[in-house]
Design a protein around this motif. Structure first.
Motif, PDB file in Angstrom:
ATOM      1  N   TYR A   1       0.865  -1.179   0.000  1.00 22.03           N
ATOM      2  CA  TYR A   1       0.000   0.000   0.000  1.00 22.03           C
ATOM      3  C   TYR A   1       0.898   1.225   0.000  1.00 22.03           C
ATOM      4  O   TYR A   1       1.747   1.384   0.874  1.00 22.03           O
ATOM      5  N   ASP A   2       0.723   2.106  -0.959  1.00 19.80           N
ATOM      6  CA  ASP A   2       1.606   3.262  -1.114  1.00 19.80           C
ATOM      7  C   ASP A   2       1.130   4.500  -0.364  1.00 19.80           C
ATOM      8  O   ASP A   2       1.707   5.567  -0.520  1.00 19.80           O
TER       9      ASP A   2
ATOM     10  N   PRO B   1      -2.260   7.060   1.284  1.00 21.97           N
ATOM     11  CA  PRO B   1      -3.581   7.554   0.904  1.00 21.97           C
ATOM     12  C   PRO B   1      -3.636   8.054  -0.530  1.00 21.97           C
ATOM     13  O   PRO B   1      -2.681   8.648  -1.028  1.00 21.97           O
ATOM     14  N   HIS B   2      -4.763   7.821  -1.176  1.00 23.69           N
ATOM     15  CA  HIS B   2      -4.986   8.341  -2.528  1.00 23.69           C
ATOM     16  C   HIS B   2      -5.365   9.816  -2.462  1.00 23.69           C
ATOM     17  O   HIS B   2      -5.126  10.557  -3.395  1.00 23.69           O
ATOM     18  N   GLY B   3      -5.974  10.199  -1.334  1.00 22.28           N
ATOM     19  CA  GLY B   3      -6.268  11.604  -1.103  1.00 22.28           C
ATOM     20  C   GLY B   3      -5.009  12.293  -0.589  1.00 22.28           C
ATOM     21  O   GLY B   3      -3.995  11.660  -0.317  1.00 22.28           O
ATOM     22  N   ALA B   4      -5.062  13.594  -0.439  1.00 21.20           N
ATOM     23  CA  ALA B   4      -3.911  14.358   0.066  1.00 21.20           C
ATOM     24  C   ALA B   4      -4.021  14.438   1.583  1.00 21.20           C
ATOM     25  O   ALA B   4      -4.935  15.055   2.115  1.00 21.20           O
TER      26      ALA B   4
ATOM     27  N   ASP C   1      -6.409  18.783   2.463  1.00 28.98           N
ATOM     28  CA  ASP C   1      -6.367  17.397   2.920  1.00 28.98           C
ATOM     29  C   ASP C   1      -7.730  16.763   2.692  1.00 28.98           C
ATOM     30  O   ASP C   1      -8.766  17.421   2.835  1.00 28.98           O
TER      31      ASP C   1
ATOM     32  N   LEU D   1     -10.115   9.617   0.516  1.00 28.19           N
ATOM     33  CA  LEU D   1     -10.873   9.146  -0.634  1.00 28.19           C
ATOM     34  C   LEU D   1     -11.260   7.681  -0.444  1.00 28.19           C
ATOM     35  O   LEU D   1     -10.581   6.948   0.291  1.00 28.19           O
TER      36      LEU D   1
ATOM     37  N   GLY E   1     -11.209   3.904  -0.713  1.00 28.80           N
ATOM     38  CA  GLY E   1     -10.062   3.044  -0.975  1.00 28.80           C
ATOM     39  C   GLY E   1      -8.882   3.336  -0.079  1.00 28.80           C
ATOM     40  O   GLY E   1      -7.946   2.543  -0.011  1.00 28.80           O
ATOM     41  N   ASP E   2      -8.898   4.469   0.640  1.00 32.34           N
ATOM     42  CA  ASP E   2      -7.831   4.767   1.593  1.00 32.34           C
ATOM     43  C   ASP E   2      -7.988   3.884   2.823  1.00 32.34           C
ATOM     44  O   ASP E   2      -9.096   3.624   3.279  1.00 32.34           O
ATOM     45  N   TYR E   3      -6.859   3.442   3.363  1.00 29.81           N
ATOM     46  CA  TYR E   3      -6.856   2.676   4.605  1.00 29.81           C
ATOM     47  C   TYR E   3      -6.556   3.605   5.766  1.00 29.81           C
ATOM     48  O   TYR E   3      -5.854   4.607   5.608  1.00 29.81           O
TER      49      TYR E   3
ATOM     50  N   ARG F   1      -1.343   7.996   7.041  1.00 35.03           N
ATOM     51  CA  ARG F   1      -0.147   8.032   6.193  1.00 35.03           C
ATOM     52  C   ARG F   1       0.619   6.715   6.252  1.00 35.03           C
ATOM     53  O   ARG F   1       1.268   6.346   5.291  1.00 35.03           O
TER      54      ARG F   1
END
Length: 198
Positions: free
Chosen positions: A82-83, A85-88, A115, A118, A120-122, A165
């Protein structure tokens, strides 16, 4: 227990979402009824990267220390490919509004304008891993309402930390057995079946 030793490197991952919901169907009319018992948990299969004898010994010692499914450990999502969050997310948010156990809705207090979480964010809340399934636009006060899966494991209060993060979860071995495979070329591999430690 803390995170696994550095020798534990994930070569591949199969992440499963398990729910306690079901759909039953009448054998006579074929009418269907869905039941949601509000339960959900994570399970995974981890194939560990091949290691040398020294690293294999460290992994064996760590696995033995777990005592099968009795022990638990923490695993970060970065180890599970997992890279982030897709959101900021400039800084980890906190809980903005109290919520009860088994709630799906959560209000985050974000750090600053721009900030946002989204779908799909964990995130980690109370040592448990969740995924965002829906997210509203943040307010002018940097608050954002999100919907989570699985439901909250415990009540949360304003100010409770939310790790976004670098999310992680509490895990345990799924059963009492683990296997070490060694080839003739001395390639050592392991596959671990794990479940969320509730």
């Amino acid at each position: 227990m803390a995170f696994p030793p550095d020798a534990v490197r994930v070569a591949s991952l199969t992440l499963k979402q398990i729910t306690s919901s079901l759909r039953v169907q009448s054998p006579y009319s074929f009418a269907q009824t869905a039941y949601d018992f509000m339960g959900g948990m994570w399970a995974a299969e981890l194939v560990l990267a091949a290691v040398d004898a020294r690293e294999s010994a460290a992994i064996s010692g760590w696995i033995a220390s777990l005592n099968g499914p009795a022990g638990s450990f923490e695993l970060d999502m970065a180890a599970m490919e997992y890279d982030g969050p897709h959101g900021a997310i400039s800084a980890d948010p906190v809980v903005a509004v109290a919520a009860t156990a088994r709630a799906q809705a959560l209000v985050l207090q974000l750090a600053r304008a721009g900030d946002r979480a989204l779908p799909g964010d964990y995130l980690t809340l109370g040592r448990h891993l969740h995924i965002v399934t829906a997210a509203e636009d943040p307010t002018a006060a940097f608050r954002q309402s999100v919907t989570l899966w699985p439901r909250l494991r415990r009540p949360v209060a304003p100010g409770d930390p939310v790790a976004m993060r670098a999310p992680w979860g509490s895990w345990a071995l799924a059963g009492p057995e683990t296997v070490l495979s060694v080839s003739q070329a001395r390639v050592r591999t392991r596959t671990l079946q794990i479940r969320e430690a509730l």
